[in-house]
Motif scaffolding. Structure first.
Motif, PDB file in Angstrom:
ATOM      1  N   CYS A 197       0.922  -1.527   0.232  1.00 47.74           N
ATOM      2  CA  CYS A 197      -0.272   0.294  -0.147  1.00 47.74           C
ATOM      3  C   CYS A 197       0.468   1.154  -0.053  1.00 47.74           C
ATOM      4  N   VAL A 198       1.818   1.491   1.571  1.00 46.62           N
ATOM      5  CA  VAL A 198       3.014   2.450   0.436  1.00 46.62           C
ATOM      6  C   VAL A 198       3.593   2.905  -1.410  1.00 46.62           C
ATOM      7  N   GLN A 199       3.681   1.686  -0.971  1.00 47.68           N
ATOM      8  CA  GLN A 199       4.599   1.292  -2.509  1.00 47.68           C
ATOM      9  C   GLN A 199       3.615   1.949  -3.574  1.00 47.68           C
ATOM     10  N   SER A 200       2.099   1.385  -3.055  1.00 42.45           N
ATOM     11  CA  SER A 200       1.416   2.196  -4.901  1.00 42.45           C
ATOM     12  C   SER A 200       0.373   3.163  -4.271  1.00 42.45           C
ATOM     13  N   GLY A 201       0.927   3.961  -2.760  1.00 40.38           N
ATOM     14  CA  GLY A 201      -0.053   5.489  -2.227  1.00 40.38           C
ATOM     15  C   GLY A 201      -1.289   5.353  -1.198  1.00 40.38           C
ATOM     16  N   SER A 202      -1.516   3.444  -1.552  1.00 40.80           N
ATOM     17  CA  SER A 202      -3.079   3.353  -0.815  1.00 40.80           C
ATOM     18  C   SER A 202      -2.885   3.444   0.462  1.00 40.80           C
TER      19      SER A 202
END
Length: 343
Positions: free
Chosen positions: A130-135
């Motif tokens: 989620c952090v890597q995808s901005g989610s």
């Protein structure tokens, strides 16, 4: 009164273990919080306030997927903190193909026995994805299902919701012969084709911890490498260059996925000599005596995502992606045809 059921515990479901798992995962979930999140973990629904900004005609885009039999490697290696990245990646990489920015994610973990530390490790991977995808990870479910799953096994799935302005939806309608096809390298096998991988290497009866000079790592480490997430690099690219179509190379490989991003009258011609294919794929091919076409029809072969742009924008697009840490390159072009892929 504190919730507790001795009868349910005797049936194989420990409610208190579930509470402990939630407490352990809270620190991981906190890493994913974004401005739109209104709810905390533990409620009946995840709340997210949509900030439309300059989006005139918002369209919600959703994607759902699981990790598949790659989980068997996690069981065998007793390593559970990366498969969550795979779960997120399989969803958000699909959502970005429409030009949508992922907003939030929910996961579902079904276990034979709730071991709080293991569940927390799984969710830590989901949070990292989620952090890597901005989610934002705004919710999820952990289901203890004794008798349905073995005590040391589980399944993992999830779904993503993103938003895009209707006028900016990427629908491949602008693709024309002569356009360039870019390759965004994969991190390895990603999360597809593992039923074949497991058969080829007989993973249940092999030592996955032996170091391989050919791979530069152990077989287990190589196969368990998480799926690469392309969201942030692609968002950066779309801000500066017109992207005509995107294909997430998953199960079905080149032959199944790339045609989904092409209009009628267009064929994708791939220059095989340009492909940067990691050693694991050649090892799979040799070990399993697999025909080359089957390899391209099962695996990503080193290309996790393909992107079509105008030919005069190809070099600029490559520069933008490389500035975002993705070693992109031109792997082919669109030619007149009846669809499909020429490799």
């Amino acid at each position: 009164m504190k919730s507790y059921s001795e009868s349910y515990k005797e049936a194989g479901v420990d409610i208190t273990a579930g509470y402990k798992a939630v407490n352990l995962m809270k620190e991981h979930v906190a890493r994913t919080m974004t401005q739109g999140v209104l709810s905390g973990i533990g409620g009946f629904g995840g709340l997210f306030q949509l900030d439309l900004g300059e989006i005139r005609h918002p369209v919600l885009v959703s994607g759902t997927d699981g990790v598949g039999t790659k989980l068997k490697l996690a069981f065998l290696l007793d390593k559970h903190d990366t498969v969550g990245i795979d779960c997120v990646a399989m969803c958000v990489n699909d959502v970005i193909c429409c030009g949508a920015k992922p907003l939030f994610f929910l996961d579902y973990v079904a276990v034979g026995k709730n071991v709080p530390e293991r569940v927390a490790a799984i969710v830590s991977g989901v949070a990292e994805g989620c952090v890597q995808s901005g989610s934002a990870l705004i919710g999820g479910e952990t289901a203890e299902m004794p008798g349905f799953y073995p005590p040391d096994e589980y399944d993992l799935a999830g779904f993503s919701v993103g938003v895009v302005d209707k006028e900016k939806i990427i629908d491949h309608s602008a693709v024309r012969p002569g356009d360039a096809i870019l390759a965004l390298p994969s991190s390895g096998v990603h999360s597809n084709g593992f039923s074949l991988v497991r058969k080829v290497f007989d993973v249940e009866h092999s030592d996955l911890t032996l170091y391989s000079d050919e791979l530069g790592a152990t077989l287990g480490e190589t196969l368990l490498t998480p799926t690469r997430i392309y969201v942030k690099p692609m968002l950066a690219l779309m801000e500066q260059v017109e992207v005509k179509s995107i294909s997430h190379i998953t199960g079905g490989g080149f032959y199944e996925n790339i045609p989904r991003s092409l209009p009628e009258g267009c064929t994708a011609h791939i220059d095989r000599t340009t492909l940067k294919t990691p050693p694991i794929f050649d090892l799979i091919r040799r070990k399993g005596n697999i025909p080359e076409r089957d390899m391209f029809n099962t695996f990503n072969m080193g290309v996790g995502m393909s992107v079509v742009v105008a030919p005069d924008k190809a070099d600029e697009a490559v520069r933008i992606l490389r500035a975002q840490g993705v070693d992109a390159y031109i792997m082919g072009q669109i030619v007149p045809g009846e669809g499909g892929v020429e490799v």
